[in-house]
Design a protein around this motif. Structure first.
Motif, PDB file in Angstrom:
ATOM      1  N   LEU A  96      13.773  17.796  27.964  1.00  0.00           N
ATOM      2  CA  LEU A  96      12.818  18.753  27.359  1.00  0.00           C
ATOM      3  C   LEU A  96      11.787  19.200  28.390  1.00  0.00           C
ATOM      4  N   GLY A  97      11.287  20.442  28.187  1.00  0.00           N
ATOM      5  CA  GLY A  97      10.214  20.956  29.044  1.00  0.00           C
ATOM      6  C   GLY A  97      10.778  21.877  30.112  1.00  0.00           C
ATOM      7  N   GLU A  98      10.968  23.167  29.732  1.00  0.00           N
ATOM      8  CA  GLU A  98      11.523  24.125  30.703  1.00  0.00           C
ATOM      9  C   GLU A  98      10.483  25.178  31.065  1.00  0.00           C
ATOM     10  N   TYR A  99      10.536  25.594  32.323  1.00  0.00           N
ATOM     11  CA  TYR A  99       9.623  26.611  32.860  1.00  0.00           C
ATOM     12  C   TYR A  99       8.175  26.149  32.765  1.00  0.00           C
ATOM     13  N   ILE A 100       7.944  24.864  32.879  1.00  0.00           N
ATOM     14  CA  ILE A 100       6.562  24.399  32.841  1.00  0.00           C
ATOM     15  C   ILE A 100       6.233  23.460  34.002  1.00  0.00           C
ATOM     16  N   ASP A 101       7.242  23.127  34.831  1.00  0.00           N
ATOM     17  CA  ASP A 101       6.917  22.230  35.954  1.00  0.00           C
ATOM     18  C   ASP A 101       5.898  22.897  36.883  1.00  0.00           C
ATOM     19  N   PHE A 102       6.084  24.186  37.159  1.00  0.00           N
ATOM     20  CA  PHE A 102       5.160  24.872  38.072  1.00  0.00           C
ATOM     21  C   PHE A 102       3.822  25.209  37.410  1.00  0.00           C
ATOM     22  N   LEU A 103       3.648  24.801  36.138  1.00  0.00           N
ATOM     23  CA  LEU A 103       2.378  25.049  35.437  1.00  0.00           C
ATOM     24  C   LEU A 103       1.616  23.748  35.193  1.00  0.00           C
TER      25      LEU A 103
ATOM     26  N   GLY B  20      14.731  37.290  37.516  1.00  0.00           N
ATOM     27  CA  GLY B  20      14.340  36.846  36.173  1.00  0.00           C
ATOM     28  C   GLY B  20      13.490  35.587  36.156  1.00  0.00           C
ATOM     29  N   PHE B  21      13.877  34.602  36.926  1.00  0.00           N
ATOM     30  CA  PHE B  21      13.141  33.338  36.958  1.00  0.00           C
ATOM     31  C   PHE B  21      11.755  33.556  37.585  1.00  0.00           C
ATOM     32  N   ALA B  22      11.761  34.212  38.748  1.00  0.00           N
ATOM     33  CA  ALA B  22      10.506  34.400  39.485  1.00  0.00           C
ATOM     34  C   ALA B  22       9.512  35.232  38.670  1.00  0.00           C
TER      35      ALA B  22
ATOM     36  N   VAL C 138      19.831  24.072  28.858  1.00  0.00           N
ATOM     37  CA  VAL C 138      19.243  23.170  29.860  1.00  0.00           C
ATOM     38  C   VAL C 138      18.907  23.948  31.123  1.00  0.00           C
ATOM     39  N   GLY C 139      17.732  23.716  31.683  1.00  0.00           N
ATOM     40  CA  GLY C 139      17.389  24.277  32.987  1.00  0.00           C
ATOM     41  C   GLY C 139      16.846  25.691  32.891  1.00  0.00           C
ATOM     42  N   GLY C 140      17.138  26.471  33.922  1.00  0.00           N
ATOM     43  CA  GLY C 140      16.520  27.786  34.069  1.00  0.00           C
ATOM     44  C   GLY C 140      17.081  28.868  33.164  1.00  0.00           C
ATOM     45  N   GLY C 141      18.207  28.614  32.523  1.00  0.00           N
ATOM     46  CA  GLY C 141      18.729  29.574  31.556  1.00  0.00           C
ATOM     47  C   GLY C 141      19.467  30.753  32.161  1.00  0.00           C
TER      48      GLY C 141
ATOM     49  N   GLN D  35      12.326  30.577  43.669  1.00  0.00           N
ATOM     50  CA  GLN D  35      10.945  30.134  43.418  1.00  0.00           C
ATOM     51  C   GLN D  35      10.881  29.058  42.338  1.00  0.00           C
ATOM     52  N   THR D  36      11.697  28.033  42.477  1.00  0.00           N
ATOM     53  CA  THR D  36      11.767  26.997  41.462  1.00  0.00           C
ATOM     54  C   THR D  36      10.595  26.027  41.620  1.00  0.00           C
ATOM     55  N   GLY D  37      10.325  25.240  40.564  1.00  0.00           N
ATOM     56  CA  GLY D  37       9.261  24.240  40.628  1.00  0.00           C
ATOM     57  C   GLY D  37       9.806  22.939  41.201  1.00  0.00           C
ATOM     58  N   GLY D  38       9.237  21.811  40.812  1.00  0.00           N
ATOM     59  CA  GLY D  38       9.640  20.547  41.432  1.00  0.00           C
ATOM     60  C   GLY D  38      10.471  19.644  40.554  1.00  0.00           C
ATOM     61  N   LEU D  39      10.821  20.129  39.368  1.00  0.00           N
ATOM     62  CA  LEU D  39      11.546  19.290  38.416  1.00  0.00           C
ATOM     63  C   LEU D  39      12.834  18.692  38.993  1.00  0.00           C
ATOM     64  N   ASP D  40      13.675  19.560  39.529  1.00  0.00           N
ATOM     65  CA  ASP D  40      15.022  19.132  39.921  1.00  0.00           C
ATOM     66  C   ASP D  40      14.995  18.159  41.103  1.00  0.00           C
ATOM     67  N   GLN D  41      14.167  18.505  42.093  1.00  0.00           N
ATOM     68  CA  GLN D  41      14.124  17.675  43.302  1.00  0.00           C
ATOM     69  C   GLN D  41      13.507  16.309  42.986  1.00  0.00           C
TER      70      GLN D  41
ATOM     71  N   GLY E  25      22.812  15.413  39.831  1.00  0.00           N
ATOM     72  CA  GLY E  25      22.230  16.509  39.067  1.00  0.00           C
ATOM     73  C   GLY E  25      21.358  15.894  37.978  1.00  0.00           C
ATOM     74  N   ARG E  26      20.717  16.721  37.179  1.00  0.00           N
ATOM     75  CA  ARG E  26      19.859  16.168  36.127  1.00  0.00           C
ATOM     76  C   ARG E  26      20.077  16.900  34.807  1.00  0.00           C
ATOM     77  N   LEU E  27      19.866  16.130  33.740  1.00  0.00           N
ATOM     78  CA  LEU E  27      19.847  16.706  32.410  1.00  0.00           C
ATOM     79  C   LEU E  27      18.383  16.695  32.013  1.00  0.00           C
TER      80      LEU E  27
ATOM     81  N   GLU F  38      21.875  32.280  37.910  1.00  0.00           N
ATOM     82  CA  GLU F  38      21.382  32.473  39.269  1.00  0.00           C
ATOM     83  C   GLU F  38      19.871  32.478  39.199  1.00  0.00           C
ATOM     84  N   LEU F  39      19.229  31.649  40.016  1.00  0.00           N
ATOM     85  CA  LEU F  39      17.765  31.652  39.975  1.00  0.00           C
ATOM     86  C   LEU F  39      17.164  32.448  41.131  1.00  0.00           C
ATOM     87  N   ILE F  40      18.031  33.036  41.958  1.00  0.00           N
ATOM     88  CA  ILE F  40      17.443  33.774  43.082  1.00  0.00           C
ATOM     89  C   ILE F  40      17.355  35.270  42.798  1.00  0.00           C
TER      90      ILE F  40
HETATM   91  C1  GLA Z   1      15.108  25.379  37.396  1.00  0.00           C
HETATM   92  C2  GLA Z   1      14.010  25.098  38.398  1.00  0.00           C
HETATM   93  C3  GLA Z   1      13.044  24.050  37.870  1.00  0.00           C
HETATM   94  C4  GLA Z   1      12.528  24.393  36.496  1.00  0.00           C
HETATM   95  C5  GLA Z   1      13.701  24.771  35.589  1.00  0.00           C
HETATM   96  C6  GLA Z   1      13.250  25.292  34.272  1.00  0.00           C
HETATM   97  O1  GLA Z   1      15.923  24.271  37.240  1.00  0.00           O
HETATM   98  O2  GLA Z   1      14.562  24.625  39.593  1.00  0.00           O
HETATM   99  O3  GLA Z   1      11.981  23.906  38.776  1.00  0.00           O
HETATM  100  O4  GLA Z   1      11.562  25.382  36.560  1.00  0.00           O
HETATM  101  O5  GLA Z   1      14.548  25.747  36.162  1.00  0.00           O
HETATM  102  O6  GLA Z   1      12.603  24.292  33.575  1.00  0.00           O
END
Ligand code: GLA
Length: 485
Positions: free
Chosen positions: A66-73, A283-285, A431-434, A227-233, A61-63, A278-280
């Motif tokens: 800093l920088g949330e909701y901006i990977d897809f931007l 709210g996240f999308a 941390v993360g998607g909130g 619809q998550t971005g690429g941060l986690d992967q 997993g990841r901690l 839950e990101l599905i």
């Molecule tokens: C989730 C998503 C990430 C990123 C974070 C918020 O973890 O999977 O892509 O958008 O939320 O920063």
């Protein structure tokens, strides 16, 4: 008998938080022991399938510092691999069947023909596993696409808290991707070697990992429906042992950064608030779509392009840098909201704060990178203290923006952050998607236990489910844990 072909090693430079002696009140998780976890998942595989697996793969997993909701931007994020990992024991099959069982879902064993996997049909945890097999066959390239009759039996055990905002989904995807890639080797003409990849810092190895990260993103977006971005992967697959990674999502380029607060008597307090997120759901999308629509209205492929290249405010003192950031965030948000109104003919129907947050966090991260780099070259204790103080302020600033602008916090999270700060944290944030999940704080080491106790006490007195405290030590990227000869 199993022969250990390769066991991922932790870098010597990796440092850990001091030993935590459990105190009354706060529940501290134990740090996973790789060898035990590998043995456990192997034994579970044998009892589930009745034979020995070919190997074990794992991913962290990841901690996100800093920088949330901006990977897809196209923003820059700062994840660090956790010592909490997902372990997969697996064996190849030659009949195209994918079977998976999980320690977390004992009553939910799944079976599918890989060629039958299509978007929209599967549900639940298995979408992350089957999704990876599907995505490897989509745009993986010939060296990643699975051979025609390849199948696999997998047994999964996650030591990443599930639903904790610490990226358990990506840990599952990344470990699945490595397991399937490696298991399919004997059925390929040209096999891609991934052994020892976590230690391999070569560009070729990182390029393969970057492609696998894209596969995992596609799996999550298309088959799991998040619809998550690429941060986690990216963090799960491309992190370097014991380091944070600055990932610039304009081009997915990475820069490893040394982050070792323990050298200055500080530590990360990581709290799983036990308020699952839950990101599905929508709210996240919705937030992602809103900030992406702002990019398009302004005529940029990424919202990050609306900001200047250099956002570090190098050599500008903290207060002045903050004031300049605030001005820039205001003017960019105004411009974006006006452009949206012009494009749509009516004012946008989402809160202005969603766009404000995006500009805000995109500006915080480069400053944090500047501070972290300054720490690498500054020896003077008072100067170091000042730098850590600023780092803490940046964390809390991001939290305030997530709470008040992006609105992804909740009362348990707000109270946890408040208590951390009251007990002497330099900074604290979600941390993360909130919507729930984990909180992290940068704290003097000697205050970890008393802060945890105070938080546990508050939760008990409010009647909330007890939080879990996660000892922190930097981890390492997805890797093969061992393979039978
Ligand atoms: C989730 C998503 C990430 C990123 C974070 C918020 O973890 O999977 O892509 O958008 O939320 O920063």
């Amino acid at each position: 008998m199993f022969h250990v072909k390769h066991l991922s090693q932790k870098d010597d430079s990796m440092t850990s938080s001091p030993e935590i002696s459990p105190s009354l009140g706060a529940h501290w998780e134990s740090l996973p022991d790789d060898a035990q976890e590998i043995e456990r998942v192997r034994a579970s595989f044998i009892s589930a399938y009745g034979y020995e697996p070919e190997g074990v793969w794992s991913a962290p997993g990841r901690l996100n510092l800093l920088g949330e909701y901006i990977d897809f931007l196209g923003g820059t994020c700062l994840p660090m691999p956790l010592p909490y990992r997902t372990y997969i024991a697996g064996s190849a099959r030659t009949d195209g069947v994918l079977r998976a069982a999980s320690a977390q879902m004992p009553a939910d064993t799944r079976t599918v023909m890989i060629s039958d996997i299509v978007p929209g049909q599967l549900k639940g945890w298995f979408t992350y596993v089957a999704g990876v097999a599907w995505a490897m066959n989509q745009e993986g390239g010939r060296d990643i696409a699975l051979p025609e009759h390849f199948g696999a039996d997998l047994y999964i055990n996650s030591r990443v808290p599930v639903g904790g905002g610490l990226s358990s989904s990506a840990a599952l995807e990344a470990s699945t991707a490595l397991a399937l890639l490696d298991l399919s080797c004997p059925q390929r003409e040209n096999c891609v070697e991934i052994d020892r990849a976590a230690q391999d810092r070569s560009a070729a190895n990182d390029a393969l990992r970057a492609r696998l990260a894209q596969v995992c993103i596609n799996a999550e977006n298309t088959i799991a429906g998040a619809q998550t971005g690429g941060l986690d992967q990216s963090a799960a697959l491309r992190s370097l042992p014991g380091q944070a990674l600055a990932i610039d999502f304009r081009d997915f380029s990475i820069e490893p950064l040394h982050v070792a607060p323990e050298q200055d008597g500080l530590a990360w307090l990581v709290i799983d608030t036990n308020t699952p997120h839950e990101l599905i759901d929508g709210g996240f999308a919705a937030r992602r779509a809103a900030s992406e629509s702002a990019s398009h209205a302004l005529g940029y492929s990424f919202l990050r392009r609306a900001l200047p290249e250099d956002l570090s405010f190098a050599d500008v003192p903290e207060r002045e840098a903050k004031a300049q950031r605030a001005n820039r965030v205001d003017s960019c948000t105004n411009a974006a909201m006006l452009a949206l109104e012009d494009a749509e003919g009516t004012p946008p129907d989402f809160p202005r704060g969603w766009v404000r947050h995006a500009f805000h966090d995109m500006m915080l991260v480069p400053r944090a990178i500047y501070v972290l780099k300054a720490l690498e070259t500054t020896a003077e204790p008072q100067e170091r203290q000042k730098l850590y103080k600023e780092l803490g302020h940046l964390l809390t600033e991001s939290f305030v923006s997530m709470r008040d602008e992006l609105r992804v916090s909740r009362v348990e999270i707000d109270e946890t952050v408040r208590l951390c700060l009251e007990h002497g944290a330099l900074g604290a944030r979600i941390v993360g998607g909130g919507f729930g999940g984990a909180v992290m704080a940068l704290m003097p080491q000697e205050l970890l236990e008393s802060t945890a106790d105070a938080i546990a006490h508050l939760y008990a007195s409010c009647g909330w489910a007890p939080p879990r405290f996660l000892p922190m030590r930097a981890g390492y990227a997805a890797d093969i844990a061992y393979k039978r000869d």
